[in-house]
Design an enzyme around this catalytic site. Structure first.
Site: not given
Length: 523
Positions: A26-27, A29, A48, A71, A281, A400
């Site tokens: 990304g810009s 980074e 990502e 980013h 669960h 999960g």
């Protein structure tokens, strides 16, 4: 004498053995990667969440933290599902995200992150945007050591784009390369557990992912054999922590209170190793265990210990704790407990079933291969027909959530190039991170991706019956050309619709030097 923040940061990564950077550029980074060093590798993911899962698999397979670059706020948002999974997996990740220049932040510039450190919480152990550019390398050192400290997990650094070129005093020593992360338990508490095991009439063990994470597999087998204790796998355990073909293997605990209670009812003492055994669960009532069952837990997470509803919990590194138990009193003589009987082989089927697929995989896969699973509906058939007997041979996500398994297999294959990696995926779950196929092809990884294609979200259909929903909506998934998708991203793709096609297709995939997707249509 000074150097740039970037140079100091890169040297820190090198010292920590973190030379594979997982990212999607990304810009904000870009300055981090100016003059990218030749001894580093940039592993590109096309989204990502895929990036984080690849880094997760790589970190689990290497035992060291991975560095992930996202980013700004948008990239962290995309990645949050797998950041949550990394947190539940106890995977050490150092996650960096770009931020707009410090001089612009008051004006809410385009592509900035408002309250950047709050966005990934609560699923990171630490989150920081250093107050000064010069503090970024020291923040990395702190982040690394926190990520590696038990319980391991992801940490987060937000770095403004103009920090990377700022000068930093190069005469200051880098932070120490090693910090002790082993936790030794209270000896009196461990003595209590060891004495209870030695005096038990019908001891049982419950093993979870923490055993394999802390590389206590062999010690756990020795403990079970010393006490002739049956060994259960904790509900939804994300790793293989005991050989499933061992005579003392007892089976897999369910995720319901009455089911767990029924399985453990045969034991007067149960020792839980590296697991939150009461991870339910579905809603249920009644006691967690029967009145005559004493529960002890060894776990490296104080929060898990505090949240366990019954028994005595001991906070310890698993390998150290189990070794201490092995030095306990001599157990009373006991006869060998009843052996778990694996369901019989399936024979003479005229149509493809999940059971036949799992059995065929078990027959054909190399002994040293690694299976990464994200096929929830197939898990019962996998338990019955695809046993795992080696440490670090099985991985699945502890959260999960979906979208982890396919790219995690890519990360594991990068870390373990000498081993065959097989990704076992549901048709629905694979679509959460299908872009990972491109990364597998781009990195020339001979992964076998097996799609268990039942043309729907079958797990949701099962839960619909539990909740009394006769006609669930949105659970049919048809007309996806998985083999075509694989070919479009540089992999080999093939379709299997009949039992007589299965063995040949899997053998060809296992022999292929390139990533191969096998789309298996099951009834």
């Amino acid at each position: 004498m000074s150097c740039s923040v970037r140079d100091a940061f890169i040297e820190q990564l090198r010292l920590f053995g973190m030379t594979s950077v997982f990212g999607n550029p990304g810009s904000t980074e870009l300055p981090m990667f100016r003059d990218f060093p030749d001894d580093f590798r940039y592993v590109l993911g096309l989204q990502e969440s895929v990036v984080v899962a690849m880094a997760d698999g790589y970190a689990q397979a290497t035992g060291n933290a991975s560095i992930v670059n996202l980013h700004s706020a948008a990239g962290v948002g995309h990645a949050m599902g797998n950041i949550f999974t990394a947190y539940k997996n106890r995977t050490p990740l150092v996650i960096t995200a770009g931020q707009q220049a410090r001089s612009m932040l008051l004006g809410e510039p385009f592509l900035h992150a408002d309250q950047a450190t709050e966005l990934p919480k609560p699923y990171v152990k630490w989150s920081s945007e250093p107050a000064r550019a010069q503090d970024v390398p020291a923040a990395l050192a702190r982040a690394y050591h926190l990520a590696m400290a038990p319980p391991r997990g992801p940490v987060f650094l937000s770095v403004p784009v103009d920090d990377w070129d700022a000068p930093v005093d190069a005469t200051q020593p880098l932070a120490p390369r090693s910090v002790s992360t082993a936790v030794r338990a209270d000896p009196a508490l461990l003595d209590k557990v060891a004495n209870a095991l030695a005096d038990a009439d019908r001891p049982g063990l419950v093993v979870g992912a923490g055993v394999d994470r802390d590389r206590a597999f062999a010690e756990t087998v020795a403990l079970a054999e010393r006490h002739q204790a049956r060994v259960w796998v904790a509900p939804m355990s994300a790793r293989c922590s005991f050989p499933e073909s061992h005579p003392l293997f007892a089976g897999f605990l369910p995720t319901a209170r009455h089911g767990i209670r029924g399985c453990l009812d045969e034991h007067d003492v149960v020792v839980v190793l590296g697991a939150p055994v009461f991870a339910y669960h579905v809603e249920d009532a009644g006691p967690h265990v029967s009145e005559g069952t004493a529960v002890f837990q060894l776990v490296d997470d104080p929060a898990s210990a505090a949240g366990t509803p019954v028994g005595t919990s001991v906070v310890t590194s698993l390998r150290l704790g189990v070794r201490d138990l092995l030095g306990g009193p001599e157990p009373k003589p006991r006869s060998s407990p009843q052996r778990w009987v694996r369901p019989p082989r399936v024979e003479g089927q005229n149509e493809l079933s999940e059971e036949l697929l799992m059995q065929t995989l078990a027959d054909l896969r190399p002994e040293t291969s690694i299976v990464v699973e994200e096929a929830p509906t197939t898990r019962r058939a996998m338990h019955d027909h695809l046993p795992f007997d080696q440490p670090e041979s099985f991985y699945t996500c502890a959260s999960g959530g979906l979208g982890h398994g396919l790219p995690a297999a890519v990360g594991i294959a990068l870390a373990r190039p000498e081993q065959q990696v097989i990704a076992l995926l549901g048709d629905g779950s694979s679509m959460y991170a299908i872009q990972g196929l491109w990364s597998a092809a781009h990195e020339s990884l001979p992964i076998v991706f097996v799609i268990v294609n039942n043309q729907g979200y079958a797990a949701i259909d099962e839960f619909a019956r539990h909740f009394g929903v006769g006609k669930p909506v949105g659970t049919t998934l048809t007309d996806i050309d998985f083999a075509g998708l694989a070919r479009s991203m540089g992999c080999v793709g093939t379709v299997v619709r009949r039992p007589d096609e299965l063995t040949t297709a899997l053998l060809d995939a296992l022999a292929s030097p390139t990533p191969t997707l096998v789309d298996v249509h099951v009834r």
